[in-house]
Design an enzyme around this catalytic site. Sequence first.
Site, PDB file in Angstrom:
ATOM      1  CB  SER A  64      -0.934  -0.059   1.200  1.00  0.00           C
ATOM      2  OG  SER A  64      -1.769   1.047   1.252  1.00  0.00           O
ATOM      3  CG  ASP A 278      -3.028  -0.555  -1.927  1.00  0.00           C
ATOM      4  OD1 ASP A 278      -3.129   0.614  -1.513  1.00  0.00           O
ATOM      5  OD2 ASP A 278      -3.440  -1.541  -1.295  1.00  0.00           O
ATOM      6  CD  GLU A 370      -9.436   3.200   8.329  1.00  0.00           C
ATOM      7  OE1 GLU A 370      -9.251   2.748   9.457  1.00  0.00           O
ATOM      8  OE2 GLU A 370      -8.650   3.013   7.388  1.00  0.00           O
ATOM      9  NE  ARG A 496      -5.185   2.727  16.428  1.00  0.00           N
ATOM     10  CZ  ARG A 496      -4.461   2.538  15.325  1.00  0.00           C
ATOM     11  NH1 ARG A 496      -3.805   3.546  14.753  1.00  0.00           N
ATOM     12  NH2 ARG A 496      -4.373   1.351  14.798  1.00  0.00           N
ATOM     13  CB  SER A 498       1.065   1.579  14.732  1.00  0.00           C
ATOM     14  OG  SER A 498       1.128   0.961  13.469  1.00  0.00           O
ATOM     15  N   GLY A 499      -1.116  -0.771  14.254  1.00  0.00           N
ATOM     16  CA  GLY A 499      -1.263  -2.166  13.846  1.00  0.00           C
ATOM     17  C   GLY A 499      -0.356  -2.504  12.677  1.00  0.00           C
ATOM     18  NE  ARG A 505      -0.359   4.824  12.904  1.00  0.00           N
ATOM     19  CZ  ARG A 505       0.743   4.896  12.153  1.00  0.00           C
ATOM     20  NH1 ARG A 505       1.536   5.945  12.228  1.00  0.00           N
ATOM     21  NH2 ARG A 505       1.063   3.905  11.345  1.00  0.00           N
TER      22      ARG A 505
HETATM   23  C1  16G Z   1      -4.029  -0.277   7.389  1.00  0.00           C
HETATM   24  C2  16G Z   1      -5.516  -0.386   7.254  1.00  0.00           C
HETATM   25  C3  16G Z   1      -6.149   0.964   7.392  1.00  0.00           C
HETATM   26  C4  16G Z   1      -5.756   1.602   8.701  1.00  0.00           C
HETATM   27  C5  16G Z   1      -4.260   1.592   8.877  1.00  0.00           C
HETATM   28  C6  16G Z   1      -3.923   1.964  10.294  1.00  0.00           C
HETATM   29  C7  16G Z   1      -6.720  -1.913   5.839  1.00  0.00           C
HETATM   30  C8  16G Z   1      -6.925  -2.411   4.455  1.00  0.00           C
HETATM   31  N1  16G Z   1      -5.847  -0.937   5.954  1.00  0.00           N
HETATM   32  O1  16G Z   1      -3.482   0.486   6.374  1.00  0.00           O
HETATM   33  O2  16G Z   1      -7.532   0.797   7.346  1.00  0.00           O
HETATM   34  O3  16G Z   1      -6.210   2.916   8.775  1.00  0.00           O
HETATM   35  O4  16G Z   1      -3.766   0.289   8.644  1.00  0.00           O
HETATM   36  O5  16G Z   1      -2.574   1.811  10.492  1.00  0.00           O
HETATM   37  O6  16G Z   1      -7.328  -2.388   6.791  1.00  0.00           O
HETATM   38  P1  16G Z   1      -1.956   1.893  11.925  1.00  0.00           P
HETATM   39  O7  16G Z   1      -2.573   0.797  12.752  1.00  0.00           O
HETATM   40  O8  16G Z   1      -0.506   1.762  11.702  1.00  0.00           O
HETATM   41  O9  16G Z   1      -2.323   3.235  12.459  1.00  0.00           O
HETATM   42 MG    MG Z   2      -3.753   1.243   0.441  1.00  0.00          MG
END
Ligand code: 16G
Ligand code: MG
Length: 531
Positions: A64, A278, A370, A496, A498-499, A505
Site C-alpha cells: 500500500s 495500491d 476512515e 493507540r 499502531s497495527g 500513534r
Molecule cells: C491499514 C488499514 C487501514 C488503517 C491503517 C492503520 C486496511 C486495508 N488498511 O493500512 O484501514 O487505517 O492500517 O494503520 O485495513 P496503523 O494501525 O498503523 O495506524
Molecule cells: Mg492502500
Amino acid sequence: MDLDAITEYSALHAKPNGLVLQYGTAGFRTKAEHLDHVMFRMGLLAVLRSKQTKSTIGVMVTASHNPEEDNGVKLVDPLGEMLAPSWEEHATCLANAEEQDMPRVLMDISVKAAVNLQQDAFVVIGRDTRPSSEKLSQSVIDGVTVLEGQFHDYGLVTTPQLHYMVCCRNTSGRYGKATIEGYYEKLSRAFLELTNQAFCSGDDYRSLKVDCANGIGALKLREMEHYISQGLSVQLFNDGTKGKLNHLCGADFVKSHQKPPEGMEMKANERCCSFDGDADRIVYYYLDVDGHFHLIDGDKIATLISSFLKELLLEIGESLNIGVVQTAYANGSSTRYLEEVMKVPVYCTKTGVKHLHHKAQEFDIGVYFEANGHGTVLFSKAAETKIKQLAKESEDKKKEAAKMLENVIDLFNQAAGDAISDMLVIEAILTRKGLTVQQWDALYTDLPNRQLKVKVADRQVISTTDAERQVVTPLGLQEAINDLVKTYKLSRAFVRPSGTEDIVRVYAEADSQVSWGSSTGKCKVRVQLRG
Ligand code: 16G
Ligand code: MG
C-alpha cells in the site's frame, strides 16, 4: 497433501530463522527481502481457505502506502472482504513456523478448520508495481501449485480491483464480470449515466488532477481513461515514470503532512486528488487564491456522499436506514455535522477497514470512511432489491431518483474502499449538484488536528477500549491525557499502538492550535510511558 513435495518446495522459500511477523490490520507487511517464505506459505493457506469455503480466494501482493522497499500480502475472502479473524491467526502461525515445523502446522490448520482436502481450490492473485512484487507473487503461485490449487494471475491490479474480481467470481457474475474490462465497463456505465444531463457549467467540473503516488493507480487510470472521457478528463501526476512509489506523494503523505504532494502542478481553486500506492484510498484538496492548502479527507467525502444519498432517499420516499461509520481519527467537526445538521446516526469502530466494513453491514445503506480516505458504501440486499423495483415501477422524479441510486450502487466497489470508484462517485455528485470544491469544503470547518508517531520500547504495553478512544493500560496514561485535554475547548486526544508499524500513534484536536505552542502547531503533549 503431499508433505514431501511441500517440504521440498518450501526449502526453496526458506524462512529466515527466528523471524516473527504478524498478520496485522493490513496482512503481513515488512521489508520485501523478508517476505519470500511468507508469500509461499500464503499461497498454501489460500488453497486451504479456498477448499474450506468452496470458493475462490484472493491473494494481493502490496504494501500500500509503505515505502517502495517494503512489501506485503493479504488474503481476500469469498465476498471480496478481508480474511476472517480466525484465519488471520492461522496465517500468523503458518508464517512463523520454523522451516522443519511448517508442514505439520499446515496439517494442524487443515484439521482445526475442518478443511476437506479432496475439494478443488481456486486462487486469484494480484500485485502492485513495486520492483519486488513480481517475484513475490511468483512465490505465492509456487505455494498454490504445490498444493495442487488452480489459479489465475491478474498481474498488475489495484487492491480493490482484486477484491472486485474475487466477489464477481463467487457470485456467478451477478456482481459483475471478473475481468479488468468488466470492472471498467461496470463503473464507467454507472458513472456516465449518473453524470449524463447533469448541470454542468463549463470545463471546470469536468477535469481533475490526480496524484497517483507513482503506483498502480496511474496504470489503471490510464487504461480506464477512454471509458470515462465523456464525463471526466483526468490529468495524471506522479504516474511512476519518474518518481519513487509513495515518496513525498500519495494520499497518505498528503493526509499526514497536510500539504500538497511533490510533482503536482496546482493552480488556485483547482480540484485535485491523491491515491495511495495500491489505490484503495483517496483524498481531495485545493489551494485557495491566497495559496492556502485545503484538505478534503475521508470524513468530508463521507459527508458529501451521505448528504447525496439522503436526498435521493427522501425523493424515493422509502425509509431505508442509513448509518455512517467512522474511527477515532474522524474530525470532531465531521461527527457533529453528520449528527446535528444532517441527522444521520454515526458509529465509531476500531481502526482498520474490516471493523468499519463489518459495522456498515448492519444498515440498509452503510457509509464508511476512515479519515485517511479509505471507504465505500454498502447496500443491503433488501435495499438493493427495493431500489431496483422502484426504478422499474415508479414514475417521474421518484423513478429518476431510484435510477440514480441504482447507478450509485453499481459505481461503488462494495467489496473494498476503492480510490477509482470513490473518485467517480465524488465527481458524479459534484457534477450533479453543481458544487465547486470550495463549496464542498465549506460544509464544515475541520478542527485543527495533529497526528504524531512515538517510538517506544514496547508498544504492546498500551491497550485501549471504546473503539481505541480510551487507554486501559498503562495505568495513569488516560488520566494524564484527560488532564491535558480538559484545558482546551472542543478538544479530544487519544493514543493507540499502531497495527502496521512498531510505533505508538498520538492524535489530538481542539478548536484552535494557538495555545499548542510553536507557530508550527506542534503539539506539546509529553506522555511518560511506564510499564
Ligand atoms: C491499514 C488499514 C487501514 C488503517 C491503517 C492503520 C486496511 C486495508 N488498511 O493500512 O484501514 O487505517 O492500517 O494503520 O485495513 P496503523 O494501525 O498503523 O495506524
Ligand atoms: Mg492502500
